[in-house]
Design a protein around this motif. Structure first.
Motif: not given
Length: 201
Positions: A122-145
């Motif tokens: 999950l942490w990796n997915a958060l970092m990758v989504s931010i780095s790749c500007s897929a910000l719509e994926e960021m918040e659901p991952i952060e909630v799960r974390l």
């Protein structure tokens, strides 16, 4: 000299004896250097042990940015029937370094699918989504974390990252700055130089 000695060993010893030497080196190296341990487990044909070493070291790999060495080990392993979360994490980071956002995101998602409750995936997915500007994926991952029982350093770092991204639109800059400084200090104390450098930047 090393090549000469290895060739001499291969000529003078049975394959089982060579494998036993590699295995003995790997066992000793496990507590010292995951790269050396992984290399020798692969040379011994102990692929499950090599995967275990890689999985045990994944947090250190992410914290220090040792993606290339991890990918070298991962690609030396035979493929598994199903995607392996740790291998997908490593490959997502390498794809990100190459600038291949689509592959990075795809591999990060595969890692989460393979290990849905893995904090590292999950942490990796958060970092990758931010780095790749897929910000719509960021918040659901952060909630799960946030729902996981994470160590304080990861909680503060994920909060800092999300606050920093939010501050680029309408979030509070002071909160983002405070959290980022706290994340940098926590990373320094933990010896996570890669994360510390990212936070300071």
């Amino acid at each position: 000299m090393r090549d000469f000695l290895q060739a001499r060993l291969l000529r003078s010893a049975e394959p089982e004896e060579v494998a036993a030497i590699h295995r003995a080196v790997a066992i000793v190296a496990e507590g010292i250097d995951w790269r050396t341990a992984g290399h020798h487990y692969v040379a011994a044909g102990d692929f499950d042990d090599a995967r275990r070493v890689l999985a045990t070291a994944i947090e250190s790999i992410l914290a220090t940015g040792a993606y290339a060495a991890a990918e070298e080990l991962a690609t030396s392993l035979p493929p598994t029937p199903k995607p392996d979360a740790v291998t997908e994490i490593v490959r997502s980071r390498m794809a990100m370094k190459r600038g291949d956002s689509l592959e990075a995101l795809s591999r990060a998602r595969e890692a989460v699918a393979a290990a849905p409750t893995s904090e590292v995936a999950l942490w990796n997915a958060l970092m990758v989504s931010i780095s790749c500007s897929a910000l719509e994926e960021m918040e659901p991952i952060e909630v799960r974390l946030r729902e996981l029982d994470s160590p304080p350093i990861r909680k503060i770092t994920s909060e800092a990252i999300v606050a920093g991204i939010r501050s680029s639109v309408d979030g509070d800059l002071d909160i983002a700055a405070r959290l980022t400084k706290e994340a940098a200090r926590a990373s320094e104390v933990a010896g996570n130089t890669h994360f510390q450098g990212v936070a300071l930047t």
